[in-house]
Design a protein around this motif. Structure first.
Motif, PDB file in Angstrom:
ATOM      1  N   GLU A   1       0.791  -1.236   0.000  1.00 25.74           N
ATOM      2  CA  GLU A   1       0.000   0.000   0.000  1.00 25.74           C
ATOM      3  C   GLU A   1       0.818   1.278   0.000  1.00 25.74           C
ATOM      4  O   GLU A   1       1.975   1.313   0.414  1.00 25.74           O
TER       5      GLU A   1
ATOM      6  N   TYR B   1      -3.208   3.965  10.477  1.00 30.12           N
ATOM      7  CA  TYR B   1      -3.163   3.349   9.142  1.00 30.12           C
ATOM      8  C   TYR B   1      -3.425   1.833   9.149  1.00 30.12           C
ATOM      9  O   TYR B   1      -3.189   1.153   8.146  1.00 30.12           O
ATOM     10  N   GLY B   2      -3.883   1.314  10.276  1.00 28.81           N
ATOM     11  CA  GLY B   2      -4.547   0.015  10.251  1.00 28.81           C
ATOM     12  C   GLY B   2      -3.818  -1.239  10.681  1.00 28.81           C
ATOM     13  O   GLY B   2      -4.421  -2.146  11.231  1.00 28.81           O
TER      14      GLY B   2
HETATM   15 CA   LIG Z   1      -2.454   0.289   6.263  1.00 30.47          CA
END
Ligand SMILES: [Ca+2]
Length: 403
Positions: free
Chosen positions: A260, A270-271
């Motif tokens: 990404e 950002y996960g």
């Molecule tokens: Ca991410």
């Protein structure tokens, strides 16, 4: 009318030229090998200091920073900093000298910053060095700013970026390594791993060799590390802040499925390790179930999605780059040039600044299948004229040129 007939009609119009082109012409480029006779070992970064000299400083993972010759055909570089005796790597794969950034006033004070791995215990060290004459730095001039624990030899990251407007140092730190985000550090605000940190190299906050910018996002959160600027990263590789737009581009290497590109915002999550790209990370979910622990993120958690992701059908390990604004390849202007470390493909990505929507994505270079020649891109950097330099891990350096 069937789709196939539509296509035929479309093609016919295109041939006779009655239709305007649907999109801008895709940039056509090729790669030209340069510095063929220069001795280069594991290049990972090229940085140009803000001193007007246009010198290109090459970072070698094995521990040296060298000033590249002005001439593409030049065979001699000058060693600017030599840390090759610092025993950086246990495995020479992801550890080593990994980042370089210059002080905004390098011309006056000769200061610059590097990140490198240390063993026993494993850690990433962020240090300041000083080259009083601007030409060569002595290892003894080191001032250690911080040391970040690294449980494993992989996912150290270590990219350094000097903010073009705020003059603050941005430090990318990987998730601690191994796999599956097993250490669960990126979502913890009490730890530096899996983060982008931001520090003031000119200041000194209590107990620290640097200052904490007062508008860092978590300075008022109890127990949170005040250095944290953004979080939820796995193994960022390729950090660049666009001096023109202020957009902070960061490529985050994925695990099994997705690579990404993020636009990093202050305080953003950002996960990782809940998400891989825009997709839930399946392994973690299963593991949590097995441990009879909660698999979902805490209620109210909001993740910022990447601006772009690609699957492992197209590549296996992303290397970030920069937005091309050079003059020699007009069709490439405004494209973010980046690539894949494992498969060697290079792409151009154009994203609308306001809507974050992808406008165009094109292949700029693709390695031939089964070719003996391997391309493992470690960096895409602007040279002194703004043209694209490509660093290959085996020591070869290329320039992108128009076809
Ligand atoms: Ca991410």
């Amino acid at each position: 009318m069937k789709l196939s007939s539509l296509l035929i009609v479309g093609a016919a119009f295109a041939v006779i030229g009655n239709l305007p082109p649907l999109a801008e012409a895709a940039p056509k480029v090729k790669l030209q090998r340069i510095y063929e006779s220069l001795e280069v070992e594991r290049p990972v970064s090229v940085v140009i200091p803000p001193d007007g000299t246009k010198r290109q400083f090459l970072v070698e993972q094995t521990g040296k920073v060298k000033i590249m010759p002005v001439d593409d055909k030049g065979s001699e570089s000058k060693v600017f900093l030599d840390l090759s005796d610092r025993k950086m790597a246990e495995k020479d794969f992801e550890e080593g000298l990994l980042g370089l950034a210059f002080h905004p006033k390098f011309k006056e004070n000769g200061k610059f910053y590097v990140s490198y791995s240390q063993q026993g215990p494993k850690r990433t060290r962020i240090s300041e060095f000083t080259a009083t004459d601007g030409k060569q730095a002595n290892g003894d001039s080191e001032r250690i700013l911080m040391e970040i624990q690294q449980p494993e030899w992989n996912h150290n990251s270590g990219n350094l970026t000097m903010g073009p407007k705020d003059g603050l140092l941005y430090i990318s730190v990987g998730d601690g390594g191994f796999k599956n985000g097993i250490f669960m550090l990126p979502q913890k605000l009490t730890r530096w791993n899996g983060k982008v940190l931001r520090i003031d190299v000119d200041g000194k906050s209590p107990g620290r060799e640097y200052g904490i910018p007062k508008d860092n996002p978590f300075v008022d959160v109890p127990n949170a590390c005040p250095e944290i600027y953004a979080f939820g990263f796995r193994n960022p590789w390729g950090s660049w802040i666009d001096p023109e737009t202020g957009i902070f581009w960061l490529a985050d290497v994925g695990q099994d499925l997705w690579e990404e590109i993020d636009w990093v915002e202050k305080g953003g999550n950002y996960g990782w390790e809940y998400m891989e790209g825009t997709h839930p990370q399946v392994f973690r979910k299963e593991l949590m179930k097995l441990l009879m622990r909660k698999a979902d993120p805490p209620r109210g958690t909001q993740f910022i999605e990447p601006v772009f992701e690609y699957s492992h059908a197209d590549g296996l390990s992303i290397t970030g780059g920069f937005v091309y604004r050079g003059e020699k390849i007009p069709a490439l202007q405004g494209y973010y040039v980046y690539g894949d470390w494992k498969l060697g493909t290079v792409w151009g990505l154009k994203v609308d600044e306001k809507t974050k929507k992808v406008i165009d994505h094109v292949v700029l270079f693709k390695a031939k299948d089964n070719a003996e020649e391997k391309f493992n891109w470690t960096a895409f950097a602007a040279d002194k004229d703004g043209e694209v330099l490509l660093l290959n891990w085996d020591g070869r350096i290329f320039r992108m040129v128009g076809e």
